[in-house]
Design an enzyme around this catalytic site. Structure first.
Site, PDB file in Angstrom:
ATOM      1  N   ASP A 130       0.827  -1.215   0.000  1.00  0.00           N
ATOM      2  CA  ASP A 130       0.000   0.000   0.000  1.00  0.00           C
ATOM      3  C   ASP A 130       0.861   1.265   0.000  1.00  0.00           C
ATOM      4  OD1 ASP A 130      -1.968  -1.985   0.498  1.00  0.00           O
ATOM      5  OD2 ASP A 130      -1.767  -1.686   2.659  1.00  0.00           O
ATOM      6  N   GLU A 148     -11.234  -1.209  -3.033  1.00  0.00           N
ATOM      7  CA  GLU A 148     -10.535  -0.563  -1.925  1.00  0.00           C
ATOM      8  C   GLU A 148      -9.361   0.249  -2.474  1.00  0.00           C
ATOM      9  OE1 GLU A 148      -9.246  -3.822   0.528  1.00  0.00           O
ATOM     10  OE2 GLU A 148      -7.614  -4.385  -0.822  1.00  0.00           O
ATOM     11  N   HIS A 151      -3.197  -1.128  -4.788  1.00  0.00           N
ATOM     12  CA  HIS A 151      -3.165  -0.076  -3.765  1.00  0.00           C
ATOM     13  C   HIS A 151      -2.066   0.945  -4.054  1.00  0.00           C
ATOM     14  CE1 HIS A 151      -4.733   1.022   0.345  1.00  0.00           C
ATOM     15  NE2 HIS A 151      -4.020   2.047  -0.096  1.00  0.00           N
ATOM     16  N   ARG A 160       5.175  -8.324  -0.674  1.00  0.00           N
ATOM     17  CA  ARG A 160       4.731  -7.174  -1.469  1.00  0.00           C
ATOM     18  C   ARG A 160       5.752  -6.048  -1.341  1.00  0.00           C
ATOM     19  NH1 ARG A 160      -1.456  -6.263   0.290  1.00  0.00           N
ATOM     20  NH2 ARG A 160      -0.582  -6.711   2.346  1.00  0.00           N
TER      21      ARG A 160
END
Length: 496
Positions: A158, A354, A418, A456
């Protein structure tokens, strides 16, 4: 103004559009499709294939299957498809192709001693035209392409990068611990703010950034669960520094999460203290805002009004909502749903929209968002609205029916999502900051929990603005040139 003379560059073989293209179906390991659900790829040369619909299943009517029996047979060579038919599919399921240089300005010098230009005009396959820097060695020049570490920052999901008015870059992200991979007790315990003078200096091991933990939370429920400090973002709002983040509001359950806010007490976010403002609240009595699982809030200002976007579950489905802000931690209008999961690429694993992020371009406001579960099929969708529209009305926003940024087995990037947006250090181009994985793993693979997978990483990509004013994010990890030779230009000397 005299138009510049351009030279066409050799197009990549797999992007040469002949009279026909090819389409094929393939099997997947993560789920069994129902009747007439196919995973489709297309190609121009039967060598390089592009997955439609973000790699998710596509329902096909029986009449299509009757005329394309190779789809049912999973024929690896594919069956022929007209370009018109392919373009119809792409309008519905996306065209996840790389954006490459297609033309370069011809350079003619008045004499052998003349200085060649430091920049030339180039065009791309999506119709974008811009100036790019050229480094010359005599009459031979090399077009400079974006150069960023890949990944820019490891083990951070993110990612959010904010460039302040003084030019400094600030980075925040969901903090994961690779040393305790897949163990939730050690994930998402800190909010860490990183600052550097340039975007390149933010990268791991550069030695040219400063970093500060501005908030920490111990594991909850006896140290058994993560507090889920997610998706932190640094915003400078009307002269003050604020951090938005998601966190649990329960001492027993890590899944009761809500949007929160921190405020800096001074003018220097790297030195001055931060204080908790608590969960984001609403002044609208009885409104749906923040009444259930809520996360991923972001801020933008437009035409003198401040807005908050966030994701929120209703009946276990995650939508993206918008409202106006009275102050950085209080909304003052009813929450309005802008996008709801409806397509297959938004429904894999969980029905999810999202991670909203906003960028503006040529009279439009664009909002990217992430969809599906957080495994290798996580992808990015797009909404957009006219800048003069009422942004609090859902009807003002149009939604693309396909993902605009997705995994690529060719480059080895998976689970893209994200994202945030920033500008390059030289302020010449828009950049997308996103997270991705380097391995293709899926929900349903035993007890695999992608949320607690520290694999990630934060990456940087170029935003290509097409001739239609729409953004293209190309293919993750792809260069701007199909061949290295396409970066080379040769200046000619004018002859009398």
């Amino acid at each position: 103004m005299k138009s510049k003379k351009m030279t066409k560059l050799p197009a990549a073989d797999f992007l040469v559009r002949q009279e026909t293209a090819y389409i094929r179906s393939h099997t997947v390991t993560w789920e069994s499709p129902s009747d007439n659900q196919y995973y489709l790829e297309y190609s121009y040369d039967r060598s390089v294939w592009f997955a439609l619909n973000g790699g998710n299943a596509i329902p096909l009517p029986q009449d299509v299957l009757e005329v394309t029996p190779a789809l049912q047979a999973h024929d690896s060579s594919g069956c022929k498809l007209s370009l018109a038919a392919l373009e119809t599919l792409q309008a519905r399921y996306g065209a996840p192709e790389p954006v490459y240089l297609s033309e370069a300005e011809e350079v003619t010098l008045p004499s052998p001693d003349a200085e060649p230009p430091s920049k030339i005009t180039v065009s791309y396959t999506n119709g974008m035209r811009e100036e790019r820097t050229v480094i010359w060695d005599g009459l031979t020049g090399t077009i400079q392409e974006p150069r960023y570490a890949a990944p820019l920052i490891s083990h951070r999901a993110d990612p959010y990068i904010y460039r302040h008015t003084d030019g400094k870059y600030y980075f925040m992200a969901s903090h994961t611990d690779a040393g305790h991979n897949l163990d939730g007790r050690y994930q998402y315990l800190y909010l860490i703010l990183r600052c550097a003078d340039t975007l390149e200096d933010l990268t791991d091991n550069s030695g040219r950034y400063t970093e500060k933990i501005i908030y920490a939370h111990e594991p909850i429920n006896g140290g058994a669960m993560s507090p889920h400090l997610w998706a932190p973002e640094l915003h400078y709002i009307h002269g003050g520094w604020f951090v938005y983040y998601t966190a649990t509001i329960s001492d027993q359950s890590s899944w009761r999460i809500r949007p929160h806010c921190l405020a800096c007490t001074g003018s220097d976010p790297m030195r001055d203290p931060w204080i908790e403002k608590g969960p984001i609240r609403t002044t609208v009595e009885g409104d749906i805002a923040f009444t259930d699982f809520s996360l991923d809030h972001t801020y933008f200002s437009h035409n003198g009004r401040d807005y908050l976007l966030w994701a929120q579950k209703t009946n276990n489905i995650s939508d993206i909502l918008i409202a106006e802000l009275a102050d950085p931690w209080t909304i003052c209008t009813p929450a309005v749903c802008l996008t709801h999961p409806e397509y297959n690429w938004e429904l894999h694993g969980f029905p999810v929209n999202e991670g909203p992020a906003v960028i503006r371009h040529e009279g439009r406001i664009f909002m990217t968002f992430s969809a599906s579960g957080t495994d290798a099929l996580y992808c990015v969708g797009l909404l957009y609205a006219d800048e003069n529209a009422d942004l609090l009305k859902a009807a003002s926003w149009k939604k693309c029916p396909h993902p605009v940024f997705q995994s690529s087995s060719v480059t080895g990037y998976y689970g893209l999502g994200h994202n945030s947006f920033t500008r390059s250090t030289d302020d010449s181009e828009d950049l997308i900051i996103y997270h991705g994985r380097q391995e293709a793993r899926y929900l349903g693979e035993g007890d695999y929990q992608p949320l607690y997978d520290a694999g990630r990483n934060a990456y940087v990509g170029k935003v290509f603005w097409g001739s239609d004013g729409m953004p293209s994010f190309s293919v993750p990890g792809a260069p701007i040139a199909a061949r290295r030779a396409d970066l080379t230009v040769t200046a000619k000397v004018k002859t009398i």
